[in-house]
Design a protein around this motif. Structure first.
Motif, PDB file in Angstrom:
ATOM      1  N   HIS A  54       0.857  -1.173   0.000  1.00 33.82           N
ATOM      2  CA  HIS A  54       0.000   0.000   0.000  1.00 33.82           C
ATOM      3  C   HIS A  54       0.902   1.235   0.000  1.00 33.82           C
ATOM      4  O   HIS A  54       1.552   1.548   0.994  1.00 33.82           O
ATOM      5  CB  HIS A  54      -0.923   0.020   1.221  1.00 33.82           C
ATOM      6  CG  HIS A  54      -1.801   1.236   1.268  1.00 33.82           C
ATOM      7  ND1 HIS A  54      -2.920   1.373   0.481  1.00 33.82           N
ATOM      8  CD2 HIS A  54      -1.713   2.393   1.983  1.00 33.82           C
ATOM      9  CE1 HIS A  54      -3.492   2.553   0.712  1.00 33.82           C
ATOM     10  NE2 HIS A  54      -2.765   3.189   1.621  1.00 33.82           N
ATOM     11  N   ASP A  56       1.587   5.281  -0.344  1.00 30.96           N
ATOM     12  CA  ASP A  56       0.902   6.556  -0.129  1.00 30.96           C
ATOM     13  C   ASP A  56       1.668   7.745  -0.708  1.00 30.96           C
ATOM     14  O   ASP A  56       1.114   8.565  -1.415  1.00 30.96           O
ATOM     15  CB  ASP A  56       0.654   6.793   1.360  1.00 30.96           C
ATOM     16  CG  ASP A  56      -0.475   5.920   1.886  1.00 30.96           C
ATOM     17  OD1 ASP A  56      -1.476   5.788   1.156  1.00 30.96           O
ATOM     18  OD2 ASP A  56      -0.336   5.384   2.991  1.00 30.96           O
ATOM     19  N   SER A 108     -12.416  11.853  -4.933  1.00 32.39           N
ATOM     20  CA  SER A 108     -12.064  11.531  -3.545  1.00 32.39           C
ATOM     21  C   SER A 108     -12.716  10.222  -3.117  1.00 32.39           C
ATOM     22  O   SER A 108     -12.111   9.406  -2.397  1.00 32.39           O
ATOM     23  CB  SER A 108     -12.516  12.670  -2.615  1.00 32.39           C
ATOM     24  OG  SER A 108     -11.838  13.857  -2.922  1.00 32.39           O
ATOM     25  N   GLU A 109     -13.962  10.007  -3.560  1.00 31.47           N
ATOM     26  CA  GLU A 109     -14.659   8.770  -3.200  1.00 31.47           C
ATOM     27  C   GLU A 109     -13.958   7.554  -3.798  1.00 31.47           C
ATOM     28  O   GLU A 109     -13.789   6.521  -3.131  1.00 31.47           O
ATOM     29  CB  GLU A 109     -16.110   8.827  -3.688  1.00 31.47           C
ATOM     30  CG  GLU A 109     -16.985   9.841  -2.961  1.00 31.47           C
ATOM     31  CD  GLU A 109     -16.741  11.281  -3.430  1.00 31.47           C
ATOM     32  OE1 GLU A 109     -16.043  11.464  -4.464  1.00 31.47           O
ATOM     33  OE2 GLU A 109     -17.225  12.211  -2.756  1.00 31.47           O
ATOM     34  N   MET A 111     -10.885   7.277  -4.542  1.00 32.65           N
ATOM     35  CA  MET A 111      -9.577   7.073  -3.907  1.00 32.65           C
ATOM     36  C   MET A 111      -9.679   6.130  -2.699  1.00 32.65           C
ATOM     37  O   MET A 111      -8.705   5.487  -2.318  1.00 32.65           O
ATOM     38  CB  MET A 111      -8.990   8.407  -3.446  1.00 32.65           C
ATOM     39  CG  MET A 111      -8.429   9.253  -4.569  1.00 32.65           C
ATOM     40  SD  MET A 111      -6.907   8.583  -5.275  1.00 32.65           S
ATOM     41  CE  MET A 111      -5.734   8.909  -3.959  1.00 32.65           C
ATOM     42  N   HIS A 112     -10.867   6.041  -2.101  1.00 32.58           N
ATOM     43  CA  HIS A 112     -11.025   5.246  -0.891  1.00 32.58           C
ATOM     44  C   HIS A 112     -11.610   3.862  -1.158  1.00 32.58           C
ATOM     45  O   HIS A 112     -11.907   3.113  -0.226  1.00 32.58           O
ATOM     46  CB  HIS A 112     -11.904   6.001   0.118  1.00 32.58           C
ATOM     47  CG  HIS A 112     -11.250   7.237   0.655  1.00 32.58           C
ATOM     48  ND1 HIS A 112     -11.487   8.482   0.137  1.00 32.58           N
ATOM     49  CD2 HIS A 112     -10.340   7.387   1.658  1.00 32.58           C
ATOM     50  CE1 HIS A 112     -10.762   9.383   0.806  1.00 32.58           C
ATOM     51  NE2 HIS A 112     -10.061   8.740   1.735  1.00 32.58           N
ATOM     52  N   GLU A 114     -11.480   0.211  -1.704  1.00 35.43           N
ATOM     53  CA  GLU A 114     -10.474  -0.801  -1.388  1.00 35.43           C
ATOM     54  C   GLU A 114     -10.153  -1.645  -2.621  1.00 35.43           C
ATOM     55  O   GLU A 114     -11.045  -2.117  -3.323  1.00 35.43           O
ATOM     56  CB  GLU A 114     -10.972  -1.710  -0.260  1.00 35.43           C
ATOM     57  CG  GLU A 114      -9.927  -2.696   0.206  1.00 35.43           C
ATOM     58  CD  GLU A 114     -10.400  -3.516   1.391  1.00 35.43           C
ATOM     59  OE1 GLU A 114      -9.685  -4.487   1.746  1.00 35.43           O
ATOM     60  OE2 GLU A 114     -11.471  -3.203   1.953  1.00 35.43           O
ATOM     61  N   ARG A 118      -4.027   2.332  -8.403  1.00 36.14           N
ATOM     62  CA  ARG A 118      -3.530   3.698  -8.556  1.00 36.14           C
ATOM     63  C   ARG A 118      -2.395   3.659  -9.573  1.00 36.14           C
ATOM     64  O   ARG A 118      -1.259   3.309  -9.249  1.00 36.14           O
ATOM     65  CB  ARG A 118      -3.029   4.248  -7.221  1.00 36.14           C
ATOM     66  CG  ARG A 118      -4.112   4.407  -6.173  1.00 36.14           C
ATOM     67  CD  ARG A 118      -3.550   5.086  -4.927  1.00 36.14           C
ATOM     68  NE  ARG A 118      -4.564   5.247  -3.884  1.00 36.14           N
ATOM     69  CZ  ARG A 118      -4.346   5.861  -2.729  1.00 36.14           C
ATOM     70  NH1 ARG A 118      -3.134   6.372  -2.472  1.00 36.14           N
ATOM     71  NH2 ARG A 118      -5.298   5.969  -1.832  1.00 36.14           N
TER      72      ARG A 118
END
Length: 587
Positions: A54, A56, A108-109, A111-112, A114, A118
């Motif tokens: 993961h 970031d 933004s939605e 991006m979250h 699961e 990316r």
């Protein structure tokens, strides 16, 4: 958000190493975007790729930007710790946020979600040998272009039989030969040094029947009307004594009619060993001078007498690369300019670059390309190109009175966001040349003339003036732009004031580091005046240089401040009439 206005790619002028440690990243957006951040980190910071990691990254704002006509160009410099980078962008309009990846935009939605991929931008590795490197001395150089036949006759003994008496005034033709030569240039080196010139660009000097020499007969010989090999070596030696570099013009897109390999083709046709040295489609050729238009063979433009050289042929590439290597080793020249550079093969340009840079890593390789030339400027072909887009944009501002200072800002920024910063440092900037109408014949008065030259000398890159620019010499389109230099009038002091202004600009450019800087921006202090050019050159923390040029009908009120470096029509330290003000201001 205006999605169609956003663009980035992890290559070329959008993402590239400035040096071994710094990576430049640029992104375009629409004017609706109010802020841009980059989220970046090492590609392997969270583990190996595909291992369920993961990732970031670290978020940093991008604060530097330039305004284009319809977009904003955002710029940041990063120092990847491990020489590689993975990144994406966050764009905010004030009302919404979007994340920009290689495969597009993500909310933004999203991006979250699961497990959602990316697909970040990646710069895999900053290999030192892949960093575009340009010769630093070029940014310190002010060039002077010379058309040898029309500059100065220093040795009448090499004049041809049909030489024409030197004509200090009036038009000229392509058929006339006036006897200018290399000895004449050597004789005037002190004149050029006093003017402030430290770079000479000579149009071709190899043997050719014309006065312009772009129809080369023998690439291994100096044209006897200009001198010989020793004459040229002496010129280079004397120029170097005065701190003046020398650049030759190489014509490798086409040859002249009397080039020996072409003559062999004309005599033997397909049986000639040089048949594949040229781009021939059909044999025999039309006898009525229409072979080029009938596509029997390709030429420069449609001149049957200038057959196009086949730089796809390895033997041809070796022949001409060897020619250039000899120029560098034997003559000690500092630069090579390639004529019609956009039509020779990329393979030839790469092989030329590798060979001559091995001999002299500091050699300057310049291409004649009149349009965006990014494919030639990736570090393995040319160091720079002739920056005609800049010159044309500067002149357009004075020709088209409907253009505002904002339009000027947009077009200058366009010219300097097209390439890498190290390329911008050495772009060959010019307002006229042997191929164009002279600047003086394009402007109404001397105020406009000197104002345009002042802009040229304050731009990133390497400025060049065409012989006679220092006296505001006139001349219409080719061949009238190639008039004889009026030495009698110059020596009599007729143009002393004009030369003084140009010499002042040249010396200021050479002595003021900020004028050479690639870092500039356009403040908006004179928004009330539509046609006042204002830009500031910034590179030092404690000061900047400001250039103000009034192109309005009325005087402009100026706040007195700083140290004046150059002024023209700056009245009572408060008003700027139709003129120029360059000053250094402490922060």
């Amino acid at each position: 958000m205006e999605f169609n206005a956003v663009y980035h790619q992890a290559s070329d002028n959008y993402c590239y190493p400035l040096n071994e440690d710094e990576l430049i990243i640029n992104i375009k957006t629409g004017y609706d975007v109010k802020s841009v951040s980059i989220i970046l980190g090492d590609p392997f910071a969270a583990g190996i790729l595909g291992g369920g990691e993961h990732w970031d990254g670290k978020k940093e704002p991008i604060i530097y930007k330039k305004r284009l006509k319809n977009q904003i160009w955002w710029t940041t410099t990063v120092r990847p710790e491990y020489k590689r980078l993975k990144y994406y962008f966050e764009l905010q309009t004030g009302e919404e946020s979007w994340f920009y990846f290689e495969d597009g935009f993500v909310s933004s939605e999203q991006m979250h979600l699961e497990g959602r991929s990316r697909q970040c931008f990646v710069f895999p590795w900053m290999n030192p040998c892949d960093v575009p490197r340009t010769p630093a001395w070029v940014n310190d150089t002010v060039w002077y272009q010379i058309f040898p036949d029309r500059f100065c006759n220093g040795d009448p003994s090499n004049d041809p039989e049909n030489v024409v008496l030197w004509r200090e005034h009036g038009s000229v033709t392509n058929e006339e030969c006036f006897g200018g030569d290399l000895a004449g240039i050597t004789d005037k080196l002190d004149y050029l040094q006093n003017l402030g010139i430290n770079g000479l660009y000579l149009t071709p000097i190899n043997e050719a029947p014309s006065n312009h020499k772009y129809d080369t007969t023998d690439y291994t010989k100096i044209d006897p009307r200009f001198g010989d090999e020793e004459t040229f070596k002496h010129l280079v030696k004397e120029a170097h004594k005065r701190g003046i570099r020398v650049m030759l013009d190489g014509v490798f897109n086409h040859s002249g009619y009397y080039f020996a390999p072409w003559q062999d083709v004309l005599a033997k046709g397909p049986e000639s060993e040089y048949y594949d040295w040229f781009m021939i489609n059909e044999w025999p050729f039309d006898k009525n001078g229409q072979a080029a238009k009938k596509k029997q063979y390709y030429t420069f433009a449609f001149y049957d007498s200038m057959p196009k050289i086949n730089t796809n042929n390895p033997k041809v590439r070796k022949y001409f690369v060897d020619i250039c290597a000899n120029w560098v080793e034997n003559y000690g020249i500092d630069g090579i300019r390639l004529d019609v550079a956009n039509e020779v093969s990329h393979r030839f340009c790469k092989e030329l670059h590798a060979r001559v840079k091995e001999i002299n890593p500091d050699i300057y390789i310049l291409g004649e390309i009149w349009h965006n030339a990014l494919p030639w400027l990736r570090g393995d072909e040319f160091d720079a190109v002739m920056n005609y887009p800049l010159g044309q944009s500067i002149k357009d501002f004075w020709i088209d009175k409907s253009l505002t200072n904002e339009d000027f800002e947009y077009t200058i920024n366009r010219c300097y966001t097209s390439y890498m910063q190290q390329t911008n440092d050495v772009l060959f900037n010019l307002l006229d040349s042997h191929d164009t109408k002279r600047l003086r014949s394009d402007v109404k008065n001397l105020d406009e003339y000197f104002a345009q030259i002042a802009v040229l000398f304050a731009m990133p890159g390497s400025p060049c003036i065409y012989y006679g620019t220092e006296i505001a010499m006139e001349g219409s389109y080719d061949p009238d732009c190639r008039r004889c230099m009026p030495w009698s009038d110059i020596e009599a002091g007729k143009y002393a004031e004009r030369s003084r202004i140009i010499s002042t600009l040249i010396h200021l450019r050479r002595q003021e580091p900020l004028l050479k800087s690639r870092n500039f921006h356009f403040p908006n202090d004179y928004a009330a005046y539509r046609r006042v050019i204002q830009f500031q050159k910034v590179d030092f923390p404690d000061c900047y240089v400001e250039v103000l040029i009034n192109c309005c009908e009325e005087d402009v009120e100026v706040v007195p401040q700083g140290e004046i470096l150059l002024e023209r029509h700056y009245i009572d330290s408060t008003l700027l009439s139709n003129g120029i003000l360059i000053r250094r201001i402490r922060k």
